[in-house]
Design an enzyme around this catalytic site. Sequence first.
Site, PDB file in Angstrom:
ATOM      1  N   GLU A  42       0.861  -1.188   0.000  1.00 26.77           N
ATOM      2  CA  GLU A  42       0.000   0.000   0.000  1.00 26.77           C
ATOM      3  C   GLU A  42       0.897   1.237   0.000  1.00 26.77           C
ATOM      4  O   GLU A  42       1.733   1.413   0.895  1.00 26.77           O
ATOM      5  CB  GLU A  42      -0.957   0.034   1.189  1.00 26.77           C
ATOM      6  CG  GLU A  42      -1.891   1.226   1.108  1.00 26.77           C
ATOM      7  CD  GLU A  42      -3.136   1.125   1.988  1.00 26.77           C
ATOM      8  OE1 GLU A  42      -3.769   2.168   2.231  1.00 26.77           O
ATOM      9  OE2 GLU A  42      -3.468   0.007   2.431  1.00 26.77           O
ATOM     10  N   GLU A  46       4.670   5.172   3.809  1.00 26.76           N
ATOM     11  CA  GLU A  46       4.028   6.445   4.151  1.00 26.76           C
ATOM     12  C   GLU A  46       5.066   7.393   4.744  1.00 26.76           C
ATOM     13  O   GLU A  46       5.658   7.090   5.779  1.00 26.76           O
ATOM     14  CB  GLU A  46       2.896   6.213   5.160  1.00 26.76           C
ATOM     15  CG  GLU A  46       2.257   7.464   5.713  1.00 26.76           C
ATOM     16  CD  GLU A  46       1.646   8.334   4.622  1.00 26.76           C
ATOM     17  OE1 GLU A  46       2.131   9.483   4.457  1.00 26.76           O
ATOM     18  OE2 GLU A  46       0.710   7.873   3.945  1.00 26.76           O
ATOM     19  N   ASP A  92       9.658   7.692   1.612  1.00 26.21           N
ATOM     20  CA  ASP A  92       9.325   7.784   0.202  1.00 26.21           C
ATOM     21  C   ASP A  92       9.237   6.387  -0.423  1.00 26.21           C
ATOM     22  O   ASP A  92      10.162   5.576  -0.279  1.00 26.21           O
ATOM     23  CB  ASP A  92      10.419   8.613  -0.489  1.00 26.21           C
ATOM     24  CG  ASP A  92      10.045   9.054  -1.891  1.00 26.21           C
ATOM     25  OD1 ASP A  92       9.359   8.306  -2.597  1.00 26.21           O
ATOM     26  OD2 ASP A  92      10.477  10.162  -2.280  1.00 26.21           O
ATOM     27  N   ASP A  96      -2.184  12.191  -2.772  1.00 26.54           N
ATOM     28  CA  ASP A  96      -2.164  13.651  -2.801  1.00 26.54           C
ATOM     29  C   ASP A  96      -2.518  14.118  -4.208  1.00 26.54           C
ATOM     30  O   ASP A  96      -1.849  13.748  -5.172  1.00 26.54           O
ATOM     31  CB  ASP A  96      -0.776  14.153  -2.407  1.00 26.54           C
ATOM     32  CG  ASP A  96      -0.777  15.635  -2.061  1.00 26.54           C
ATOM     33  OD1 ASP A  96      -1.492  16.403  -2.740  1.00 26.54           O
ATOM     34  OD2 ASP A  96      -0.065  16.032  -1.129  1.00 26.54           O
ATOM     35  N   LYS A 117      -2.974  21.857  -8.763  1.00 29.66           N
ATOM     36  CA  LYS A 117      -2.506  22.858  -9.715  1.00 29.66           C
ATOM     37  C   LYS A 117      -1.789  22.190 -10.881  1.00 29.66           C
ATOM     38  O   LYS A 117      -0.991  21.271 -10.698  1.00 29.66           O
ATOM     39  CB  LYS A 117      -1.583  23.855  -9.024  1.00 29.66           C
ATOM     40  CG  LYS A 117      -2.276  24.695  -7.956  1.00 29.66           C
ATOM     41  CD  LYS A 117      -1.317  25.683  -7.319  1.00 29.66           C
ATOM     42  CE  LYS A 117      -2.029  26.523  -6.246  1.00 29.66           C
ATOM     43  NZ  LYS A 117      -1.108  27.477  -5.591  1.00 29.66           N
ATOM     44  N   ARG A 167     -10.737   7.799   5.985  1.00 27.39           N
ATOM     45  CA  ARG A 167     -11.087   9.175   6.375  1.00 27.39           C
ATOM     46  C   ARG A 167     -11.070  10.108   5.170  1.00 27.39           C
ATOM     47  O   ARG A 167     -11.829  11.075   5.113  1.00 27.39           O
ATOM     48  CB  ARG A 167     -10.127   9.681   7.450  1.00 27.39           C
ATOM     49  CG  ARG A 167      -8.670   9.803   6.994  1.00 27.39           C
ATOM     50  CD  ARG A 167      -7.775  10.255   8.129  1.00 27.39           C
ATOM     51  NE  ARG A 167      -7.855   9.338   9.237  1.00 27.39           N
ATOM     52  CZ  ARG A 167      -7.708   9.695  10.515  1.00 27.39           C
ATOM     53  NH1 ARG A 167      -7.434  10.946  10.815  1.00 27.39           N
ATOM     54  NH2 ARG A 167      -7.791   8.809  11.467  1.00 27.39           N
ATOM     55  N   TYR A 168     -10.194   9.819   4.204  1.00 34.66           N
ATOM     56  CA  TYR A 168     -10.112  10.674   3.028  1.00 34.66           C
ATOM     57  C   TYR A 168     -11.355  10.508   2.149  1.00 34.66           C
ATOM     58  O   TYR A 168     -11.874  11.482   1.597  1.00 34.66           O
ATOM     59  CB  TYR A 168      -8.840  10.359   2.249  1.00 34.66           C
ATOM     60  CG  TYR A 168      -7.595  10.626   3.055  1.00 34.66           C
ATOM     61  CD1 TYR A 168      -7.175  11.935   3.305  1.00 34.66           C
ATOM     62  CD2 TYR A 168      -6.858   9.582   3.600  1.00 34.66           C
ATOM     63  CE1 TYR A 168      -6.045  12.183   4.063  1.00 34.66           C
ATOM     64  CE2 TYR A 168      -5.727   9.825   4.368  1.00 34.66           C
ATOM     65  CZ  TYR A 168      -5.329  11.128   4.593  1.00 34.66           C
ATOM     66  OH  TYR A 168      -4.217  11.380   5.365  1.00 34.66           O
TER      67      TYR A 168
END
Length: 231
Positions: free
Chosen positions: A63, A88, A115, A137, A141, A211-212
């Site tokens: 994951e 994570e 990373d 994430d 932009k 939660r996201y």
Amino acid sequence: MTDRPHRNFYGRIKGKHLKASHQGYLDADLAALSPGAVDWDANPGRAPLDLGALFGGRDIWLEIGFGGGEHLVHQAATNPEVGIIGAEPYINGVAMLLGKLRQASVENVRIHPGDARDLFDVLPEASIAKAFLLYPDPWPKSRHHRRRFVTPEHLEPLARVLKPGAEFRVATDIPDYVRQTMEEVPRHGFDWLAEGPSDWRTPWDDWVRTRYEAKAIREDRVPHYMTFRRR
């Protein structure tokens, strides 16, 4: 000196506040659950991880960016016959996962608190049977789209470490992230498995809401669930 490549990292490593209990989890549990060979100082030659020693020959799942760990713990508890590695970089999320692992009493998890690209460096080729990228994430932009996970810098090593036929799941609530995923992932050795709209509108049978995702639904954003297979 090592041959460690220069890699820009974008995003948070640590929040403003870390609970005392979370710091306790990090101090007590993280070292035993972290594959030491991922650390550059401990493994400057980038010798491959010994996954057999970590998980005793079980299939390995990965994951990427597990957030608070809800999904990872659910999968680990539901599938004790596999080993799961979570990557994570956000240390507060790592601490949250450690707390959940204690509560769930699962033992088939290892954690890379950093990373994912460093983890890819030491995973053996064709060693991962399933991978998850859940609500990454979004970098909304346009000038930041190159920071997203679904770019060659990440997808090429991911494809290398996945077994032929391995499943790669991506969930996001950002329409442009869906577009970029559908453009880039098939270019790197994956087939999209959808046969109809329900395949990307409906969660997987073993899904647990994170939660996201809960935040996305509260804010009227529509989740997409994309499933790919490594050619």
